[in-house]
Scaffold this active site. Structure first.
Site, PDB file in Angstrom:
ATOM      1  N   LYS A  59     -47.135 -23.765 -11.409  1.00  0.00           N
ATOM      2  CA  LYS A  59     -45.895 -24.067 -10.681  1.00  0.00           C
ATOM      3  C   LYS A  59     -45.121 -22.788 -10.343  1.00  0.00           C
ATOM      4  O   LYS A  59     -44.384 -22.746  -9.368  1.00  0.00           O
ATOM      5  CB  LYS A  59     -45.020 -25.013 -11.506  1.00  0.00           C
ATOM      6  CG  LYS A  59     -45.479 -26.468 -11.475  1.00  0.00           C
ATOM      7  CD  LYS A  59     -45.053 -27.159 -10.178  1.00  0.00           C
ATOM      8  CE  LYS A  59     -45.378 -28.636 -10.170  1.00  0.00           C
ATOM      9  NZ  LYS A  59     -44.934 -29.312  -8.943  1.00  0.00           N
ATOM     10  N   GLU A  63     -39.906 -26.240 -16.313  1.00  0.00           N
ATOM     11  CA  GLU A  63     -40.971 -25.657 -17.149  1.00  0.00           C
ATOM     12  C   GLU A  63     -41.153 -24.164 -16.848  1.00  0.00           C
ATOM     13  O   GLU A  63     -41.732 -23.441 -17.663  1.00  0.00           O
ATOM     14  CB  GLU A  63     -42.293 -26.395 -16.911  1.00  0.00           C
ATOM     15  CG  GLU A  63     -42.359 -27.772 -17.537  1.00  0.00           C
ATOM     16  CD  GLU A  63     -42.452 -27.751 -19.056  1.00  0.00           C
ATOM     17  OE1 GLU A  63     -43.289 -27.008 -19.587  1.00  0.00           O
ATOM     18  OE2 GLU A  63     -41.670 -28.463 -19.708  1.00  0.00           O
ATOM     19  N   THR A 100     -39.881 -26.771 -11.153  1.00  0.00           N
ATOM     20  CA  THR A 100     -39.648 -27.379 -12.463  1.00  0.00           C
ATOM     21  C   THR A 100     -38.968 -26.465 -13.481  1.00  0.00           C
ATOM     22  O   THR A 100     -39.185 -25.242 -13.467  1.00  0.00           O
ATOM     23  CB  THR A 100     -41.002 -27.842 -13.049  1.00  0.00           C
ATOM     24  OG1 THR A 100     -40.823 -28.156 -14.440  1.00  0.00           O
ATOM     25  CG2 THR A 100     -42.076 -26.775 -12.956  1.00  0.00           C
ATOM     26  N   TYR A 139     -49.766 -25.553 -16.627  1.00  0.00           N
ATOM     27  CA  TYR A 139     -48.967 -26.254 -15.603  1.00  0.00           C
ATOM     28  C   TYR A 139     -47.843 -25.353 -15.108  1.00  0.00           C
ATOM     29  O   TYR A 139     -47.651 -25.180 -13.894  1.00  0.00           O
ATOM     30  CB  TYR A 139     -48.395 -27.541 -16.216  1.00  0.00           C
ATOM     31  CG  TYR A 139     -47.306 -28.204 -15.392  1.00  0.00           C
ATOM     32  CD1 TYR A 139     -47.608 -29.015 -14.308  1.00  0.00           C
ATOM     33  CD2 TYR A 139     -45.951 -28.020 -15.717  1.00  0.00           C
ATOM     34  CE1 TYR A 139     -46.602 -29.625 -13.557  1.00  0.00           C
ATOM     35  CE2 TYR A 139     -44.948 -28.629 -14.972  1.00  0.00           C
ATOM     36  CZ  TYR A 139     -45.278 -29.432 -13.896  1.00  0.00           C
ATOM     37  OH  TYR A 139     -44.278 -30.025 -13.154  1.00  0.00           O
TER      38      TYR A 139
HETATM   39  P1  NAP Z   1     -46.131 -38.217 -10.977  1.00  0.00           P
HETATM   40  O1  NAP Z   1     -45.489 -39.546 -11.202  1.00  0.00           O
HETATM   41  O2  NAP Z   1     -47.172 -37.734 -11.898  1.00  0.00           O
HETATM   42  O3  NAP Z   1     -46.702 -38.220  -9.474  1.00  0.00           O
HETATM   43  C1  NAP Z   1     -47.564 -37.207  -9.038  1.00  0.00           C
HETATM   44  C2  NAP Z   1     -48.056 -37.542  -7.647  1.00  0.00           C
HETATM   45  O4  NAP Z   1     -48.952 -36.500  -7.205  1.00  0.00           O
HETATM   46  C3  NAP Z   1     -48.847 -38.854  -7.559  1.00  0.00           C
HETATM   47  O5  NAP Z   1     -48.537 -39.508  -6.358  1.00  0.00           O
HETATM   48  C4  NAP Z   1     -50.294 -38.356  -7.527  1.00  0.00           C
HETATM   49  O6  NAP Z   1     -51.177 -39.240  -6.864  1.00  0.00           O
HETATM   50  C5  NAP Z   1     -50.136 -37.102  -6.697  1.00  0.00           C
HETATM   51  N1  NAP Z   1     -51.280 -36.185  -6.830  1.00  0.00           N
HETATM   52  C6  NAP Z   1     -51.827 -35.702  -7.959  1.00  0.00           C
HETATM   53  N2  NAP Z   1     -52.865 -34.879  -7.665  1.00  0.00           N
HETATM   54  C7  NAP Z   1     -52.973 -34.857  -6.310  1.00  0.00           C
HETATM   55  C8  NAP Z   1     -53.837 -34.219  -5.390  1.00  0.00           C
HETATM   56  N3  NAP Z   1     -54.839 -33.441  -5.794  1.00  0.00           N
HETATM   57  N4  NAP Z   1     -53.650 -34.441  -4.067  1.00  0.00           N
HETATM   58  C9  NAP Z   1     -52.663 -35.261  -3.625  1.00  0.00           C
HETATM   59  N5  NAP Z   1     -51.828 -35.905  -4.459  1.00  0.00           N
HETATM   60  C10 NAP Z   1     -51.962 -35.705  -5.776  1.00  0.00           C
HETATM   61  O7  NAP Z   1     -44.990 -37.070 -10.933  1.00  0.00           O
HETATM   62  P2  NAP Z   1     -43.415 -37.187 -10.708  1.00  0.00           P
HETATM   63  O8  NAP Z   1     -42.760 -37.319 -12.021  1.00  0.00           O
HETATM   64  O9  NAP Z   1     -43.135 -38.146  -9.631  1.00  0.00           O
HETATM   65  O10 NAP Z   1     -43.098 -35.695 -10.219  1.00  0.00           O
HETATM   66  C11 NAP Z   1     -43.148 -35.351  -8.840  1.00  0.00           C
HETATM   67  C12 NAP Z   1     -43.246 -33.839  -8.717  1.00  0.00           C
HETATM   68  O11 NAP Z   1     -42.117 -33.211  -9.339  1.00  0.00           O
HETATM   69  C13 NAP Z   1     -44.470 -33.214  -9.366  1.00  0.00           C
HETATM   70  O12 NAP Z   1     -44.849 -32.111  -8.564  1.00  0.00           O
HETATM   71  C14 NAP Z   1     -43.958 -32.714 -10.712  1.00  0.00           C
HETATM   72  O13 NAP Z   1     -44.741 -31.653 -11.173  1.00  0.00           O
HETATM   73  C15 NAP Z   1     -42.557 -32.288 -10.335  1.00  0.00           C
HETATM   74  N6  NAP Z   1     -41.535 -32.355 -11.389  1.00  0.00           N
HETATM   75  C16 NAP Z   1     -41.343 -33.522 -12.065  1.00  0.00           C
HETATM   76  C17 NAP Z   1     -40.324 -33.588 -13.017  1.00  0.00           C
HETATM   77  C18 NAP Z   1     -40.054 -34.857 -13.782  1.00  0.00           C
HETATM   78  O14 NAP Z   1     -39.358 -34.780 -14.807  1.00  0.00           O
HETATM   79  N7  NAP Z   1     -40.521 -36.005 -13.333  1.00  0.00           N
HETATM   80  C19 NAP Z   1     -39.517 -32.453 -13.256  1.00  0.00           C
HETATM   81  C20 NAP Z   1     -39.757 -31.297 -12.524  1.00  0.00           C
HETATM   82  C21 NAP Z   1     -40.761 -31.260 -11.575  1.00  0.00           C
HETATM   83  P3  NAP Z   1     -52.071 -40.338  -7.648  1.00  0.00           P
HETATM   84  O15 NAP Z   1     -51.172 -41.536  -7.778  1.00  0.00           O
HETATM   85  O16 NAP Z   1     -53.200 -40.508  -6.736  1.00  0.00           O
HETATM   86  O17 NAP Z   1     -52.429 -39.731  -8.975  1.00  0.00           O
HETATM   87  N1  GDD Z   2     -45.932 -36.556 -23.653  1.00  0.00           N
HETATM   88  C1  GDD Z   2     -45.541 -36.499 -24.929  1.00  0.00           C
HETATM   89  N2  GDD Z   2     -46.087 -37.389 -25.819  1.00  0.00           N
HETATM   90  N3  GDD Z   2     -44.630 -35.576 -25.300  1.00  0.00           N
HETATM   91  C2  GDD Z   2     -44.226 -35.578 -26.588  1.00  0.00           C
HETATM   92  C3  GDD Z   2     -44.737 -36.468 -27.531  1.00  0.00           C
HETATM   93  C4  GDD Z   2     -45.715 -37.420 -27.131  1.00  0.00           C
HETATM   94  O1  GDD Z   2     -46.211 -38.224 -27.900  1.00  0.00           O
HETATM   95  N4  GDD Z   2     -44.120 -36.235 -28.713  1.00  0.00           N
HETATM   96  C5  GDD Z   2     -43.274 -35.224 -28.526  1.00  0.00           C
HETATM   97  N5  GDD Z   2     -43.328 -34.805 -27.244  1.00  0.00           N
HETATM   98  C6  GDD Z   2     -42.567 -33.678 -26.681  1.00  0.00           C
HETATM   99  C7  GDD Z   2     -43.422 -32.666 -25.911  1.00  0.00           C
HETATM  100  O2  GDD Z   2     -44.047 -31.766 -26.829  1.00  0.00           O
HETATM  101  C8  GDD Z   2     -42.355 -31.998 -25.042  1.00  0.00           C
HETATM  102  O3  GDD Z   2     -41.736 -30.947 -25.761  1.00  0.00           O
HETATM  103  C9  GDD Z   2     -41.352 -33.118 -24.786  1.00  0.00           C
HETATM  104  O4  GDD Z   2     -41.659 -34.172 -25.725  1.00  0.00           O
HETATM  105  C10 GDD Z   2     -41.392 -33.708 -23.378  1.00  0.00           C
HETATM  106  O5  GDD Z   2     -42.725 -34.016 -23.054  1.00  0.00           O
HETATM  107  P1  GDD Z   2     -43.102 -34.845 -21.711  1.00  0.00           P
HETATM  108  O6  GDD Z   2     -42.330 -36.103 -21.660  1.00  0.00           O
HETATM  109  O7  GDD Z   2     -44.578 -34.935 -21.653  1.00  0.00           O
HETATM  110  O8  GDD Z   2     -42.518 -33.954 -20.528  1.00  0.00           O
HETATM  111  P2  GDD Z   2     -42.570 -32.374 -20.278  1.00  0.00           P
HETATM  112  O9  GDD Z   2     -41.178 -31.869 -20.503  1.00  0.00           O
HETATM  113  O10 GDD Z   2     -43.670 -31.722 -20.964  1.00  0.00           O
HETATM  114  O11 GDD Z   2     -42.907 -32.335 -18.702  1.00  0.00           O
HETATM  115  C11 GDD Z   2     -42.178 -33.167 -17.778  1.00  0.00           C
HETATM  116  O12 GDD Z   2     -41.010 -32.501 -17.358  1.00  0.00           O
HETATM  117  C12 GDD Z   2     -41.226 -31.257 -16.638  1.00  0.00           C
HETATM  118  C13 GDD Z   2     -39.825 -30.701 -16.288  1.00  0.00           C
HETATM  119  O13 GDD Z   2     -39.324 -29.991 -17.380  1.00  0.00           O
HETATM  120  C14 GDD Z   2     -43.130 -33.448 -16.601  1.00  0.00           C
HETATM  121  O14 GDD Z   2     -42.529 -34.395 -15.775  1.00  0.00           O
HETATM  122  C15 GDD Z   2     -43.386 -32.184 -15.776  1.00  0.00           C
HETATM  123  O15 GDD Z   2     -44.093 -32.543 -14.585  1.00  0.00           O
HETATM  124  C16 GDD Z   2     -42.039 -31.548 -15.396  1.00  0.00           C
HETATM  125  O16 GDD Z   2     -42.233 -30.360 -14.658  1.00  0.00           O
END
Ligand code: NAP
Ligand code: GDD
Length: 363
Positions: free
Chosen positions: A156, A130, A128, A152
């Site tokens: 990671k 992050e 990520t 987090y």
């Molecule tokens: P998500 O929608 O929150 O999905 C997370 C998945 O992990 C769900 O299927 C969840 O299962 C499963 N999980 C959570 N805890 C677990 C455990 N203890 N054992 C087995 N499975 C578990 O996340 P996503 O957005 O698809 O992201 C996928 C991956 O990419 C994550 O690793 C996230 O950190 C990473 N990532 C995401 C982003 C982004 O912007 N979306 C960016 C960078 C990296 P349940 O349905 O049972 O909760």
């Molecule tokens: N969730 C949330 N809710 N975020 C908010 C809000 C709110 O009401 N208001 C402002 N934000 C700001 C957060 O402080 C952060 O700076 C930004 O919006 C994005 O927040 P999120 O959408 O929660 O995502 P994230 O960037 O913290 O994390 C996501 O992206 C990462 C990759 O950069 C997640 O998907 C992580 O799993 C992933 O690694």
């Protein structure tokens, strides 16, 4: 050649898109799920029943369950997407986050080794942006120093390094995709983009009064999740195992995302004030629709993520501009406008039915 993929986290946003993508490429797709007292398989329900789609119970906190599924499936590719993925939640559950997001990665790598698949199975780790956290340069690329800024991100970072370690120590084909934020109509409802598009749709259709957000000035490089899962696959098809930054190369603020989402829902916002006093007014009526709440501020917040996808473009042939920011917001708002409309129609049908039952029109 056998193409067998194991996806951990298949019920999540990325897992569901990746499963569809790999099925389309002719893979046998296996996914891990967790037992839950309520149905949470909404994103993959349409895939269940297909002959080459299989689900298994496993938890990243439980090495025996991982070893069991790996030895049974004998995957040729593993996509380790499972994680406690919410940054704000990681401040409330830091130990659980570390167990799943850090040690969980080690458990997957070890399961592959212990099942004798170290030479035949390729592993993708969902890393990520992050990791860059309190950023030390903009935009961020594969050589930018890491400065994780939440429990987090620290977890990671362990995942990233243990993957690199297994690659170098055991010559395993394992790599990390350093993905910047990617969103979609399937995004979890507590991430900021989806929270905004759902609220815009509800407010536009009279089902919600106001939206409360945290830091409106936070900057992100937002892409479309459907485009990003293709890149996960491309990373594992690359000749050598390497880490890649996946991003659009374009940055926007939470405020800009909010403005555009409301615009697509038919409301023009005007932001006035600063910090906690900033408010989003409906330009047509003056009504306050968006307010800032301290509840959504984080103890440490990452505020300047902006990725440089040059390497992915050059070496994987991936197109970071496939879906623009405007298209992404529109896809999400359109989906939520439809979702809210269906919910309203359902409520209306229920109300009518209750009235007809009361009047004895239907029995
Ligand atoms: P998500 O929608 O929150 O999905 C997370 C998945 O992990 C769900 O299927 C969840 O299962 C499963 N999980 C959570 N805890 C677990 C455990 N203890 N054992 C087995 N499975 C578990 O996340 P996503 O957005 O698809 O992201 C996928 C991956 O990419 C994550 O690793 C996230 O950190 C990473 N990532 C995401 C982003 C982004 O912007 N979306 C960016 C960078 C990296 P349940 O349905 O049972 O909760
Ligand atoms: N969730 C949330 N809710 N975020 C908010 C809000 C709110 O009401 N208001 C402002 N934000 C700001 C957060 O402080 C952060 O700076 C930004 O919006 C994005 O927040 P999120 O959408 O929660 O995502 P994230 O960037 O913290 O994390 C996501 O992206 C990462 C990759 O950069 C997640 O998907 C992580 O799993 C992933 O690694």
């Amino acid at each position: 050649m056998r193409k067998v993929a194991l996806i951990t986290g298949i019920t999540g946003q990325d897992g569901s898109f990746l499963a569809e993508f790999l099925l389309g490429k002719g893979y046998d797709v296996h996914g891990t799920i967790r037992r839950s007292s309520v149905d949470y398989r909404e994103r993959i329900a349409h895939l269940e029943g297909q002959p080459n789609f299989h689900l298994h119970y496993a938890d990243l906190g439980d090495s025996m369950s991982i070893i069991q599924v790996v030895s049974k499936v004998k995957p040729t590719e593993i996509y380790n997407l499972a994680a406690q993925s919410h940054v704000q939640v990681s401040f409330d559950s830091p130990e659980f986050t570390a167990d799943v997001d850090a040690t969980g990665v080690l458990r997957v790598l070890e399961a592959v080794r212990q099942c004798g698949l170290a030479d035949s199975c390729r592993i993708y780790q969902a890393s990520t942006s992050e990791l860059y956290g309190k950023v030390e340069e903009v935009p961020q690329n594969e050589n930018t120093p890491f400065h994780p800024y939440s429990p987090y991100a620290v977890a990671k970072l362990y995942g990233y390094w243990i993957v690199k370690e297994y690659r170098e120590a055991y010559n395993m084909y394992c790599c990390s995709g350093i993905l910047f934020n990617h969103e979609s109509e399937r995004r979890g409802e507590t991430f900021v983009t989806r929270k905004i598009t759902l609220a815009a749709a509800r407010i536009a259709q009279g089902k919600q009064e106001k939206l409360y957000l945290g830091n409106l000035s936070s900057l992100r490089d937002w892409g479309y999740a459907k485009d990003y899962v293709e890149c996960m696959w491309l990373i594992l098809q690359h000749e050598t195992p390497e880490d890649f930054v996946i991003a659009t190369g374009v940055q926007h603020s939470v405020r800009e995302f909010c403005y555009l989402a409301f615009k697509y829902a038919g409301i023009e916002l005007e932001f006035r004030g600063e910090g906690l006093d900033e408010k989003g007014h409906d330009k047509a009526t003056g009504k306050v629709l968006v307010e800032v709440s301290e509840d959504f501020y984080r103890p440490t917040d990452v505020v300047n993520l902006w990725g440089d996808p040059t390497k992915a473009k050059a070496e994987l042939g991936w197109d970071p501009g496939k879906t623009s920011f405007e298209q992404l917001v529109k896809i999400m708002v359109d989906a939520d406008m439809a979702k809210v409309a269906v919910e309203r129609a359902g409520e209306q049908v229920k109300m009518n039915l209750e009235e007809y039952l009361e009047k004895g029109i239907v029995k």
